[in-house]
Design a protein around this motif. Sequence first.
Motif, short mmCIF file in Angstrom:
data_model
loop_
_atom_site.label_atom_id
_atom_site.label_comp_id
_atom_site.label_asym_id
_atom_site.label_seq_id
_atom_site.Cartn_x
_atom_site.Cartn_y
_atom_site.Cartn_z
N GLN A 166 2.00 12.60 0.63
CA GLN A 166 1.09 11.69 -0.07
C GLN A 166 0.95 12.09 -1.54
OE1 GLN A 166 -3.17 11.85 0.89
NE2 GLN A 166 -3.12 9.61 0.97
N TRP A 167 0.80 13.36 -1.78
CA TRP A 167 0.63 13.81 -3.16
C TRP A 167 1.91 13.64 -3.97
CZ3 TRP A 167 -2.71 18.80 -1.90
CH2 TRP A 167 -3.97 18.35 -1.44
N ALA A 168 3.05 13.79 -3.30
CA ALA A 168 4.32 13.55 -4.00
C ALA A 168 4.40 12.08 -4.43
CB ALA A 168 5.49 13.91 -3.09
N VAL A 169 4.00 11.18 -3.53
CA VAL A 169 4.00 9.76 -3.85
C VAL A 169 3.06 9.49 -5.03
CG1 VAL A 169 3.28 7.48 -3.03
CG2 VAL A 169 4.67 8.94 -1.56
N LEU A 170 1.88 10.08 -4.97
CA LEU A 170 0.89 9.88 -6.04
C LEU A 170 1.42 10.39 -7.38
CD1 LEU A 170 -2.54 10.71 -4.39
CD2 LEU A 170 -1.92 8.60 -5.60
N ALA A 171 2.12 11.52 -7.33
CA ALA A 171 2.66 12.08 -8.57
C ALA A 171 3.69 11.13 -9.17
CB ALA A 171 3.28 13.45 -8.29
N ILE A 361 -4.66 10.82 -15.00
CA ILE A 361 -4.87 12.10 -14.32
C ILE A 361 -6.16 12.07 -13.49
CG2 ILE A 361 -5.36 14.55 -14.71
CD1 ILE A 361 -3.40 14.31 -17.12
N VAL A 362 -7.22 11.52 -14.07
CA VAL A 362 -8.48 11.43 -13.33
C VAL A 362 -8.31 10.61 -12.06
CG1 VAL A 362 -10.84 10.50 -13.39
CG2 VAL A 362 -9.93 11.73 -15.38
N ILE A 363 -7.68 9.45 -12.19
CA ILE A 363 -7.55 8.56 -11.03
C ILE A 363 -6.62 9.15 -9.97
CG2 ILE A 363 -6.75 6.28 -10.26
CD1 ILE A 363 -9.42 6.22 -11.72
N VAL A 364 -5.51 9.73 -10.40
CA VAL A 364 -4.60 10.35 -9.42
C VAL A 364 -5.34 11.46 -8.67
CG1 VAL A 364 -2.55 11.80 -9.16
CG2 VAL A 364 -2.42 9.72 -10.51
N GLY A 365 -6.13 12.24 -9.39
CA GLY A 365 -6.90 13.31 -8.74
C GLY A 365 -7.89 12.76 -7.72
N LEU A 366 -8.63 11.72 -8.11
CA LEU A 366 -9.59 11.11 -7.19
C LEU A 366 -8.87 10.50 -5.97
CD1 LEU A 366 -12.06 9.31 -9.64
CD2 LEU A 366 -12.55 11.29 -8.16
N ALA A 368 -6.06 11.46 -4.70
CA ALA A 368 -5.59 12.53 -3.81
C ALA A 368 -6.73 12.98 -2.90
CB ALA A 368 -5.06 13.70 -4.64
N ALA A 369 -7.95 13.03 -3.46
CA ALA A 369 -9.10 13.46 -2.66
C ALA A 369 -9.44 12.42 -1.58
CB ALA A 369 -10.30 13.70 -3.56
N VAL A 370 -9.62 11.15 -2.01
CA VAL A 370 -9.96 10.10 -1.03
C VAL A 370 -8.80 9.89 -0.05
CG1 VAL A 370 -10.66 7.70 -0.74
CG2 VAL A 370 -11.43 8.98 -2.73
N GLY A 371 -7.59 9.94 -0.60
CA GLY A 371 -6.41 9.72 0.24
C GLY A 371 -6.28 10.76 1.34
N SER A 372 -6.73 11.98 1.06
CA SER A 372 -6.64 13.04 2.09
C SER A 372 -7.32 12.61 3.38
CB SER A 372 -7.32 14.32 1.60
OG SER A 372 -6.77 14.70 0.38
N LEU A 373 -8.41 11.87 3.25
CA LEU A 373 -9.11 11.41 4.46
C LEU A 373 -8.17 10.59 5.34
CD1 LEU A 373 -12.55 10.30 2.93
CD2 LEU A 373 -12.09 12.34 4.31
N ALA A 374 -7.32 9.78 4.69
CA ALA A 374 -6.37 8.98 5.47
C ALA A 374 -5.21 9.85 5.95
CB ALA A 374 -5.85 7.81 4.63
N ALA A 375 -4.74 10.75 5.07
CA ALA A 375 -3.59 11.59 5.45
C ALA A 375 -3.94 12.49 6.63
CB ALA A 375 -3.15 12.44 4.25
#
Length: 467
Positions: A166-171, A361-366, A368-375
């Motif tokens: 997920q984080w790779a995709v976000l990056a 950067i701010v949005i990708v960071g946020l 990643a945090a919210v997305g973790s709940l789904a991941a």
Amino acid sequence: MKNTDIEKNLSKNNAGIAVRDGFTGGLGVILATLGSAVGLGNIWKFPYLTGVNGGAAFLIVYLLSTLLVGLPVMISEHMLGRKAKAEAISTFLKLNPNKKQPWWLIGVFGVVAAFMIMAFYTEVAGWVFAYVIKSLGNGIFSTDPAVTGAAFGSMISNPWISLGIQWAVLALVGFIILQGVAKGIERTAKRVMPVLFALLIIVVIRSLTLEGALEGLKFLFMPDFSKLTGAAILTAMGLAFFKLSIGMGTMITYGSYFGDDQNIPMNATKVMLGDLVVSLLAGMAIFPAVFAYGVEPDAGPSLLFITIPTVFASMPFGHFFMVIFFLLTSLAAIGAMLSLIEVPVAFLSEHYRMTRNKATIVIVGLLAAVGSLAALSSNVLAEAKLFGKTFFDLFDFLSSNVLLPVGGLFIVLFVSWVIGWNKVEKALTNNGTLKNVKLVKFYFNVTRYVTPILVLVVLLNGFGVFG
Ligand code: TRP
């Protein structure tokens, strides 16, 4: 378009005043917008929902939703964005004549929806990217659903793999969005969309030439209305919102990047048709093959990841076609994610005058945090449920079946009752230069009466209000 043209368009006009970033012309507008519409909605959701809901009858309800709801909402969003030349929340702040009414809340809900959708979307995109690599080897190449199921299960049950992809995709998405609207979003769409289309055609031809393919076509095109429920109708309408990227401000934001010479009703119609063609092609790539090998089409979300690999493993040259299939799916996901993340990035950078880099950067960071709940929903958080749903399912359900339709409802109400006919006529005829007044009038009446009532009835019906 040459890069130098894009650059010229992008930075400054002759007087040296900074010009707002935007799409460079007609082709860029269509491809970028189509790139937003075409995505996992077409290749993952549309086939699995059609499979679960009985095929052609669901497709017909979906078609009606795109015509009577999808198209009017898309035209409305493009118009609002281009009129205001601003990101979604500022658009409502600018265009609302009665500052006491909080229409800007539509934009706020849109940003919330963007986060919810990105949370699960980046995870599914991560699975698809991982499958491009896996399909090069033999791990998921098996005719036995127990084997493909175990391969999928071992991937999603591992929290670190789930987060990592997920984080790779976000990056990747963050990296493209950093380059801006013309050089990031538009340029990517221009490169990706033709390739995506060509790859899809190759897989469709393979699927249609299999023995027994006809059964799959019948499933997709011969309706059996006995399977339709109120919930399925809401699902079909929710899918129309999701697939056309409407109801949350993506199309407002993109509309704000259109030039004043663009024919908005025409563009929206082209995008709607293009998106439909890609969905139907995806259906024609999947169902004939599924039926040819006697596999059930109703697996649900795992259709793409457990069922489809067994189908490819059964067919001649299947390995090659499987690589192509997952590659095209991952390409489709990119343009869609760019349009989702652009909404909050544009909001931060315009409304709060942040640099684009910082906003990204701010949005990708946020995310990643919210997305973790789904991941983590398929592993550590599998038991963490709200309303009986994991975060992944909840984000998916709430966004498509609640936030997007409600957002769309208020968008059409705002356009037809608050902005009103005179301004809509000016905006959609480009001040009378386009000879499309009759069409615009027709569209306006649909937006004023038909769309809001339909959305409301389908929403209430989907939640069982009519029993
Ligand atoms: N339309 C995309 C798809 O089909 C997903 C998407 C992109 C989207 N932007 C959106 C959905 C905005 C809702 C709202 O995959």
